[in-house]
Design a protein around this motif. Sequence first.
Motif, PDB file in Angstrom:
ATOM      1  N   HIS A   1      16.635-108.151  28.915  1.00 25.55           N
ATOM      2  CA  HIS A   1      17.348-109.384  29.222  1.00 25.55           C
ATOM      3  C   HIS A   1      18.177-109.661  27.977  1.00 25.55           C
ATOM      4  CE1 HIS A   1      17.913-113.420  31.033  1.00 25.55           C
ATOM      5  NE2 HIS A   1      18.232-113.679  29.776  1.00 25.55           N
ATOM      6  N   VAL A   2      19.499-109.628  28.116  1.00 23.74           N
ATOM      7  CA  VAL A   2      20.380-109.701  26.962  1.00 23.74           C
ATOM      8  C   VAL A   2      20.997-111.094  26.819  1.00 23.74           C
ATOM      9  CG1 VAL A   2      22.338-108.642  25.788  1.00 23.74           C
ATOM     10  CG2 VAL A   2      20.927-107.263  27.320  1.00 23.74           C
ATOM     11  N   VAL A   3      20.791-111.691  25.661  1.00 20.91           N
ATOM     12  CA  VAL A   3      21.427-112.956  25.327  1.00 20.91           C
ATOM     13  C   VAL A   3      22.645-112.599  24.481  1.00 20.91           C
ATOM     14  CG1 VAL A   3      21.178-115.191  24.204  1.00 20.91           C
ATOM     15  CG2 VAL A   3      19.217-114.158  25.391  1.00 20.91           C
ATOM     16  N   CYS A   4      23.817-112.799  25.060  1.00 17.07           N
ATOM     17  CA  CYS A   4      25.076-112.409  24.429  1.00 17.07           C
ATOM     18  C   CYS A   4      25.635-113.586  23.633  1.00 17.07           C
ATOM     19  CB  CYS A   4      26.083-111.977  25.498  1.00 17.07           C
ATOM     20  SG  CYS A   4      25.519-110.580  26.486  1.00 17.07           S
ATOM     21  N   VAL A   5      25.827-113.376  22.341  1.00 19.46           N
ATOM     22  CA  VAL A   5      26.250-114.444  21.447  1.00 19.46           C
ATOM     23  C   VAL A   5      27.594-114.092  20.802  1.00 19.46           C
ATOM     24  CG1 VAL A   5      25.637-115.799  19.406  1.00 19.46           C
ATOM     25  CG2 VAL A   5      23.836-114.964  20.933  1.00 19.46           C
TER      26      VAL A   5
ATOM     27  N   VAL B   1      22.220-110.286  21.047  1.00 20.81           N
ATOM     28  CA  VAL B   1      23.292-109.463  20.496  1.00 20.81           C
ATOM     29  C   VAL B   1      24.423-110.375  20.047  1.00 20.81           C
ATOM     30  CG1 VAL B   1      24.926-107.601  20.923  1.00 20.81           C
ATOM     31  CG2 VAL B   1      22.682-107.548  22.026  1.00 20.81           C
ATOM     32  N   THR B   2      24.679-110.400  18.746  1.00 26.96           N
ATOM     33  CA  THR B   2      25.798-111.169  18.226  1.00 26.96           C
ATOM     34  C   THR B   2      27.056-110.313  18.283  1.00 26.96           C
ATOM     35  OG1 THR B   2      25.365-110.495  15.946  1.00 26.96           O
ATOM     36  CG2 THR B   2      24.323-112.534  16.701  1.00 26.96           C
ATOM     37  N   GLY B   3      28.185-110.959  18.399  1.00 26.71           N
ATOM     38  CA  GLY B   3      29.440-110.213  18.521  1.00 26.71           C
ATOM     39  C   GLY B   3      29.551-109.525  19.863  1.00 26.71           C
ATOM     40  N   ALA B   4      28.870-110.063  20.867  1.00 27.32           N
ATOM     41  CA  ALA B   4      28.783-109.414  22.173  1.00 27.32           C
ATOM     42  C   ALA B   4      30.036-109.564  23.025  1.00 27.32           C
ATOM     43  CB  ALA B   4      27.586-109.965  22.945  1.00 27.32           C
TER      44      ALA B   4
ATOM     45  N   LEU C   1      31.866-103.078  19.493  1.00 31.11           N
ATOM     46  CA  LEU C   1      30.533-102.500  19.392  1.00 31.11           C
ATOM     47  C   LEU C   1      29.454-103.450  19.910  1.00 31.11           C
ATOM     48  CD1 LEU C   1      28.835-100.120  18.506  1.00 31.11           C
ATOM     49  CD2 LEU C   1      28.814-101.056  16.200  1.00 31.11           C
ATOM     50  N   GLY C   2      29.578-104.740  19.608  1.00 34.31           N
ATOM     51  CA  GLY C   2      28.596-105.707  20.100  1.00 34.31           C
ATOM     52  C   GLY C   2      28.527-105.723  21.613  1.00 34.31           C
ATOM     53  N   ARG C   3      29.686-105.663  22.249  1.00 35.85           N
ATOM     54  CA  ARG C   3      29.721-105.641  23.714  1.00 35.85           C
ATOM     55  C   ARG C   3      29.080-104.362  24.243  1.00 35.85           C
ATOM     56  NH1 ARG C   3      34.367-107.593  27.714  1.00 35.85           N
ATOM     57  NH2 ARG C   3      33.569-106.691  29.632  1.00 35.85           N
ATOM     58  N   ALA C   4      29.402-103.225  23.633  1.00 32.56           N
ATOM     59  CA  ALA C   4      28.839-101.945  24.072  1.00 32.56           C
ATOM     60  C   ALA C   4      27.317-101.936  23.928  1.00 32.56           C
ATOM     61  CB  ALA C   4      29.457-100.795  23.278  1.00 32.56           C
ATOM     62  N   VAL C   5      26.812-102.488  22.833  1.00 30.53           N
ATOM     63  CA  VAL C   5      25.372-102.566  22.620  1.00 30.53           C
ATOM     64  C   VAL C   5      24.732-103.472  23.670  1.00 30.53           C
ATOM     65  CG1 VAL C   5      23.576-103.421  21.043  1.00 30.53           C
ATOM     66  CG2 VAL C   5      25.446-102.008  20.171  1.00 30.53           C
ATOM     67  N   ALA C   6      25.333-104.628  23.923  1.00 29.32           N
ATOM     68  CA  ALA C   6      24.796-105.563  24.914  1.00 29.32           C
ATOM     69  C   ALA C   6      24.712-104.923  26.296  1.00 29.32           C
ATOM     70  CB  ALA C   6      25.656-106.829  24.965  1.00 29.32           C
ATOM     71  N   VAL C   7      25.762-104.245  26.699  1.00 26.98           N
ATOM     72  CA  VAL C   7      25.785-103.598  28.018  1.00 26.98           C
ATOM     73  C   VAL C   7      24.730-102.494  28.083  1.00 26.98           C
ATOM     74  CG1 VAL C   7      27.178-102.206  29.596  1.00 26.98           C
ATOM     75  CG2 VAL C   7      28.182-104.223  28.498  1.00 26.98           C
ATOM     76  N   ALA C   8      24.641-101.667  27.040  1.00 33.74           N
ATOM     77  CA  ALA C   8      23.654-100.579  27.028  1.00 33.74           C
ATOM     78  C   ALA C   8      22.229-101.129  27.093  1.00 33.74           C
ATOM     79  CB  ALA C   8      23.842 -99.717  25.781  1.00 33.74           C
ATOM     80  N   LEU C   9      21.949-102.191  26.358  1.00 30.77           N
ATOM     81  CA  LEU C   9      20.618-102.797  26.407  1.00 30.77           C
ATOM     82  C   LEU C   9      20.315-103.333  27.802  1.00 30.77           C
ATOM     83  CD1 LEU C   9      20.620-104.653  22.971  1.00 30.77           C
ATOM     84  CD2 LEU C   9      19.231-102.662  23.585  1.00 30.77           C
ATOM     85  N   GLY C  10      21.304-103.990  28.403  1.00 31.07           N
ATOM     86  CA  GLY C  10      21.126-104.514  29.753  1.00 31.07           C
ATOM     87  C   GLY C  10      20.904-103.413  30.779  1.00 31.07           C
ATOM     88  N   GLN C  11      21.615-102.325  30.650  1.00 27.18           N
ATOM     89  CA  GLN C  11      21.458-101.195  31.572  1.00 27.18           C
ATOM     90  C   GLN C  11      20.075-100.554  31.456  1.00 27.18           C
ATOM     91  OE1 GLN C  11      24.812 -98.835  30.306  1.00 27.18           O
ATOM     92  NE2 GLN C  11      26.084 -99.572  31.988  1.00 27.18           N
ATOM     93  N   ASN C  12      19.421-100.764  30.339  1.00 29.31           N
ATOM     94  CA  ASN C  12      18.107-100.185  30.118  1.00 29.31           C
ATOM     95  C   ASN C  12      16.971-101.181  30.290  1.00 29.31           C
ATOM     96  OD1 ASN C  12      18.232 -97.180  29.041  1.00 29.31           O
ATOM     97  ND2 ASN C  12      20.079 -98.244  28.399  1.00 29.31           N
ATOM     98  N   GLY C  13      17.265-102.319  30.924  1.00 29.91           N
ATOM     99  CA  GLY C  13      16.218-103.236  31.336  1.00 29.91           C
ATOM    100  C   GLY C  13      16.005-104.478  30.502  1.00 29.91           C
TER     101      GLY C  13
END
Length: 82
Positions: free
Chosen positions: A37-41, A16-19, A23-35
């Motif tokens: 492995h999130v690479v935050c960039v 996830v870029t812009g994490a 919005l990038g942070r919200a997407v990263a957190v939602a992906l992580g909450q759903n299992g």
Amino acid sequence: MDLSLSVDLKDQVAIVTGASQGLGRAVAVALGQNGAHVVCVARNAEKLAATVAEIKAAGGKGEALPCDVTDRKAAAEAIEGT
């Protein structure tokens, strides 16, 4: 920003870029909450660390990868490393 997502992403990796914020942070957190492995960039390492901490606090897996994605070489190396 709260982003509702309900899907099983176990064993998936998401970049996830812009994490670091918005919005990038919200997407990263939602992906992580759903299992996933999130690479935050993003460029700001401190804000990325806060995003990863939020993912981990919610029981997810994540890592911070400070990178300026406008630098093609740095972006390519980030993808390769992931």
